[in-house]
Every structure is written in C-alpha cells, then in structure tokens.
Design a protein around this motif. Structure first.
Motif: not given
Length: 176
Positions: A61-69
């Motif tokens: 899992l990676r938090d992609e800033g303003s895009m999402g998870l």
C-alpha cells in the motif's frame, strides 16, 4: 512464459465524494490512513477469503499524495479464491475496490438546504482491509491485472487456466 499473478489499482481515491446509503455524502481526506502495517486484501469483504496481506509482504500500500491509496497485491493462483479473483479482475467483471476501516477523526458539514445531504470527511482512520468488489461504494476506485507488456497471449492463457482451476475447486466443494 510470464505469469501474471498481481493486481493493482487505487483502493481509495482521496477527496472524491460518494453517497452512503442515501443518508450522507462521504469523502476520505489525503493521508487519512496512518498505519498500514497489517492490512488484508479480501475477496468481497469476506474475512474467510484472504487474498494478500501487508504483514506477509504480498500486499503493498502506498499513499499517493492527493491522488489516493494505491495498492499492488501478489495473488497465489493455487488459492481457489485468488484464482477466481485473477480471472474476474482480468476480465474486468470485478473492477472496483472497497475498504473496511475504523474512523478515528472526522468532520461533518450540515448543509443549509433541507434537500441536501450532510457531508462527512474522514480525516483519520485505521484501515483494516481492502476488497475487490463488483459494486464499490466509491465508484472511483479501481483494480486491474498488472499487465506484462510482453507475451500478452501467455497472460490470457494463464487467466483462463486460473478460471478453470477455480471452477474445478468450486465443483469439488459442491458449488456450481
């Protein structure tokens, strides 16, 4: 011959509104999920049908800033549920994701209009699971096979074989 056993996509799209039960509008704020150390990927929210897990290294899992998870999962085609998931996702019969969570912090907005729905923003939550589903509450989510750019016909054969194995496993269990 390359085998495709991985699925990827966005389990959560940040700041994208959805209507929950025709009762309120909900969205997830960027960075809402702080601890992603033990999250399970399930088939259709069924805790008896695990497909991958962060703790085992089969789910990333990676938090992609303003895009999402964003997520990527390595599925075991020897597992009948994973074989079914690979087939269904590969055919795009299943193309959405959902998630189970415990809200830790939220903000509510009550509209002035009687006809408008209240809005909830999830600011902080414990993510328990992500699930491949047919009808996601957040239609902006997505899942697809991680495509190999080489040897697509091999991938198609492997997907068909995974579907045959899943069907055989279901027949053995008396499921039609």
């Amino acid at each position: 011959m390359a085998e495709i056993n991985a699925v990827t996509g966005f389990a959560v799209r940040y700041n994208e509104p959805t209507t929950i039960g025709n009762a309120f509008i909900e969205r997830v704020a960027p960075g809402a999920f702080k601890n992603l150390s033990d999250v399970v990927m399930l088939w259709g929210h069924d805790g008896n049908r695990p497909l991958a897990r962060t703790k085992s290294g089969t789910l990333q899992l990676r938090d992609e800033g303003s895009m999402g998870l964003w997520f990527s999962a390595d599925l075991d085609p020897e597992n009948p549920d994973a074989a079914l998931a690979l087939s269904s996702i590969g055919r795009q019969d299943t193309s959405g994701m959902s998630f189970g969570f415990i809200v830790r912090k939220e903000a509510w907005f009550e509209p002035d209009s009687y006809d408008a729905l209240p809005e909830r923003t999830i600011l902080e939550a414990d993510l328990m699971e992500v699930s491949a589903v047919v009808w996601p509450a957040y239609p902006q989510s997505d899942v697809s096979l991680l495509r190999a750019t080489h040897n697509a016909s091999a991938a198609q054969r492997r997907i068909a074989e995974a579907a045959r194995r899943a069907e055989a496993a279901h027949r053995l269990r008396g499921i039609r």
